[in-house]
Design a protein around this motif. Structure first.
Motif, PDB file in Angstrom:
ATOM      1  N   VAL A 182       0.857  -1.186   0.000  1.00 50.36           N
ATOM      2  CA  VAL A 182       0.000   0.000   0.000  1.00 50.36           C
ATOM      3  C   VAL A 182       0.893   1.237   0.000  1.00 50.36           C
ATOM      4  CG1 VAL A 182      -0.206   0.098   2.528  1.00 50.36           C
ATOM      5  CG2 VAL A 182      -2.003   1.075   1.127  1.00 50.36           C
ATOM      6  N   ASP A 183       0.438   2.288  -0.645  1.00 48.40           N
ATOM      7  CA  ASP A 183       1.165   3.560  -0.636  1.00 48.40           C
ATOM      8  C   ASP A 183       0.956   4.207   0.733  1.00 48.40           C
ATOM      9  OD1 ASP A 183       1.746   6.339  -0.786  1.00 48.40           O
ATOM     10  OD2 ASP A 183       1.426   6.321  -2.947  1.00 48.40           O
ATOM     11  N   THR A 219     -14.360   7.927  10.781  1.00 50.76           N
ATOM     12  CA  THR A 219     -14.357   6.813  11.723  1.00 50.76           C
ATOM     13  C   THR A 219     -14.849   5.506  11.119  1.00 50.76           C
ATOM     14  OG1 THR A 219     -16.542   7.475  12.510  1.00 50.76           O
ATOM     15  CG2 THR A 219     -14.632   8.308  13.726  1.00 50.76           C
ATOM     16  N   SER A 220     -15.300   5.538   9.892  1.00 52.79           N
ATOM     17  CA  SER A 220     -15.757   4.300   9.261  1.00 52.79           C
ATOM     18  C   SER A 220     -14.790   3.914   8.152  1.00 52.79           C
ATOM     19  CB  SER A 220     -17.179   4.463   8.713  1.00 52.79           C
ATOM     20  OG  SER A 220     -17.185   5.454   7.701  1.00 52.79           O
ATOM     21  N   GLY A 221     -14.979   2.730   7.658  1.00 47.59           N
ATOM     22  CA  GLY A 221     -14.141   2.229   6.575  1.00 47.59           C
ATOM     23  C   GLY A 221     -13.042   1.325   7.093  1.00 47.59           C
ATOM     24  N   THR A 222     -12.597   0.445   6.225  1.00 46.76           N
ATOM     25  CA  THR A 222     -11.541  -0.516   6.550  1.00 46.76           C
ATOM     26  C   THR A 222     -10.675  -0.722   5.319  1.00 46.76           C
ATOM     27  OG1 THR A 222     -13.017  -1.688   8.067  1.00 46.76           O
ATOM     28  CG2 THR A 222     -11.071  -2.872   7.336  1.00 46.76           C
ATOM     29  N   LEU A 223      -9.381  -0.829   5.546  1.00 45.61           N
ATOM     30  CA  LEU A 223      -8.448  -1.164   4.480  1.00 45.61           C
ATOM     31  C   LEU A 223      -7.662  -2.380   4.925  1.00 45.61           C
ATOM     32  CD1 LEU A 223      -7.120  -0.398   1.751  1.00 45.61           C
ATOM     33  CD2 LEU A 223      -5.405   0.840   3.093  1.00 45.61           C
ATOM     34  N   SER A 224      -7.591  -3.383   4.062  1.00 43.79           N
ATOM     35  CA  SER A 224      -6.850  -4.608   4.358  1.00 43.79           C
ATOM     36  C   SER A 224      -5.763  -4.811   3.317  1.00 43.79           C
ATOM     37  CB  SER A 224      -7.782  -5.820   4.352  1.00 43.79           C
ATOM     38  OG  SER A 224      -8.788  -5.682   5.330  1.00 43.79           O
ATOM     39  N   PHE A 225      -4.623  -5.289   3.777  1.00 41.17           N
ATOM     40  CA  PHE A 225      -3.504  -5.603   2.894  1.00 41.17           C
ATOM     41  C   PHE A 225      -2.588  -6.593   3.592  1.00 41.17           C
ATOM     42  CE2 PHE A 225      -2.821  -1.627   5.131  1.00 41.17           C
ATOM     43  CZ  PHE A 225      -1.567  -1.771   5.716  1.00 41.17           C
ATOM     44  N   VAL A 284      -2.974  -7.371   7.476  1.00 35.59           N
ATOM     45  CA  VAL A 284      -3.163  -6.127   8.218  1.00 35.59           C
ATOM     46  C   VAL A 284      -4.524  -5.549   7.872  1.00 35.59           C
ATOM     47  CG1 VAL A 284      -2.248  -3.805   8.638  1.00 35.59           C
ATOM     48  CG2 VAL A 284      -0.669  -5.686   8.090  1.00 35.59           C
ATOM     49  N   ARG A 285      -5.268  -5.165   8.910  1.00 34.87           N
ATOM     50  CA  ARG A 285      -6.561  -4.512   8.707  1.00 34.87           C
ATOM     51  C   ARG A 285      -6.537  -3.209   9.498  1.00 34.87           C
ATOM     52  NH1 ARG A 285     -10.709  -8.444   9.840  1.00 34.87           N
ATOM     53  NH2 ARG A 285     -10.328  -7.981  12.015  1.00 34.87           N
ATOM     54  N   ASP A 334     -11.570   3.940  12.737  1.00 33.26           N
ATOM     55  CA  ASP A 334     -11.560   4.394  14.132  1.00 33.26           C
ATOM     56  C   ASP A 334     -10.171   4.308  14.764  1.00 33.26           C
ATOM     57  OD1 ASP A 334     -11.254   1.663  14.518  1.00 33.26           O
ATOM     58  OD2 ASP A 334     -13.083   1.408  15.692  1.00 33.26           O
ATOM     59  N   GLY A 335      -9.162   3.924  13.957  1.00 30.75           N
ATOM     60  CA  GLY A 335      -7.782   3.861  14.446  1.00 30.75           C
ATOM     61  C   GLY A 335      -7.334   2.490  14.888  1.00 30.75           C
ATOM     62  N   GLU A 336      -8.233   1.515  14.886  1.00 25.90           N
ATOM     63  CA  GLU A 336      -7.842   0.164  15.288  1.00 25.90           C
ATOM     64  C   GLU A 336      -7.031  -0.494  14.174  1.00 25.90           C
ATOM     65  OE1 GLU A 336      -9.767  -3.719  17.392  1.00 25.90           O
ATOM     66  OE2 GLU A 336     -10.925  -2.816  15.781  1.00 25.90           O
ATOM     67  N   ILE A 337      -5.944  -1.149  14.568  1.00 22.31           N
ATOM     68  CA  ILE A 337      -5.084  -1.883  13.651  1.00 22.31           C
ATOM     69  C   ILE A 337      -5.040  -3.318  14.127  1.00 22.31           C
ATOM     70  CG2 ILE A 337      -2.743  -2.093  12.710  1.00 22.31           C
ATOM     71  CD1 ILE A 337      -2.447   0.954  13.453  1.00 22.31           C
ATOM     72  N   LEU A 338      -5.416  -4.241  13.254  1.00 25.82           N
ATOM     73  CA  LEU A 338      -5.384  -5.665  13.567  1.00 25.82           C
ATOM     74  C   LEU A 338      -4.411  -6.343  12.625  1.00 25.82           C
ATOM     75  CD1 LEU A 338      -9.236  -6.218  13.799  1.00 25.82           C
ATOM     76  CD2 LEU A 338      -7.642  -5.991  15.705  1.00 25.82           C
ATOM     77  N   ILE A 339      -3.519  -7.144  13.190  1.00 25.82           N
ATOM     78  CA  ILE A 339      -2.531  -7.851  12.371  1.00 25.82           C
ATOM     79  C   ILE A 339      -2.613  -9.329  12.700  1.00 25.82           C
ATOM     80  CG2 ILE A 339      -0.090  -8.105  11.795  1.00 25.82           C
ATOM     81  CD1 ILE A 339       0.277  -5.192  12.789  1.00 25.82           C
ATOM     82  N   GLU A 340      -2.829 -10.135  11.673  1.00 26.05           N
ATOM     83  CA  GLU A 340      -2.856 -11.590  11.835  1.00 26.05           C
ATOM     84  C   GLU A 340      -1.568 -12.148  11.257  1.00 26.05           C
ATOM     85  OE1 GLU A 340      -5.426 -15.517  10.565  1.00 26.05           O
ATOM     86  OE2 GLU A 340      -6.240 -13.540  10.153  1.00 26.05           O
ATOM     87  N   PRO A 341      -0.694 -12.686  12.120  1.00 31.41           N
ATOM     88  CA  PRO A 341       0.552 -13.273  11.619  1.00 31.41           C
ATOM     89  C   PRO A 341       0.265 -14.483  10.727  1.00 31.41           C
ATOM     90  CG  PRO A 341       0.618 -12.994  14.008  1.00 31.41           C
ATOM     91  CD  PRO A 341      -0.794 -12.752  13.562  1.00 31.41           C
TER      92      PRO A 341
END
Length: 104
Positions: free
Chosen positions: A56-57, A75-81, A88-89, A93-100
């Motif tokens: 992602v840029d 506060t809405s919307g999600t970007l996944s890469f 990474v999601r 709202d500022g939440e960052i979720l990372i699934e190894p």
């Protein structure tokens, strides 16, 4: 039978790593994501294996969740890469979720 532990299951999903970005703080969202990835991976943030550019840029990521022109937060919307196998999601709202990646 006491003291017996079953071997770890190979199909077990890895734990999610949680981080949070403060939009009013000094760091850009992309910087927070890089630091979260480094922490999740257990490496120094300057490790050359951590780069968002292939997924992602970073400037576009920062702009995507920047407050609107009138100052209201997005506060809405999600970007996944995916970065180095880590899913990474990033949420508005500022939440960052990372699934190894799953270990085989």
């Amino acid at each position: 039978m006491t003291g017996y532990a079953s071997p770890p299951s190979q199909s077990r999903a890895p734990s999610l790593y949680h981080a949070s970005h403060d939009p009013d703080g000094p760091a850009a969202l992309s910087t927070t994501v890089i630091h979260a990835l480094a922490d999740c991976m257990g490496v120094d943030v300057t490790d050359s294996r951590i780069s968002l550019y292939d997924a992602v840029d970073p400037d576009a990521l920062d702009d995507l969740f920047r407050p609107r022109h009138d100052g209201t937060p997005r506060t809405s919307g999600t970007l996944s890469f995916v970065v180095n196998g880590h899913h990474v999601r990033v949420r508005g709202d500022g939440e960052i979720l990372i699934e190894p990646p799953a270990h085989r």
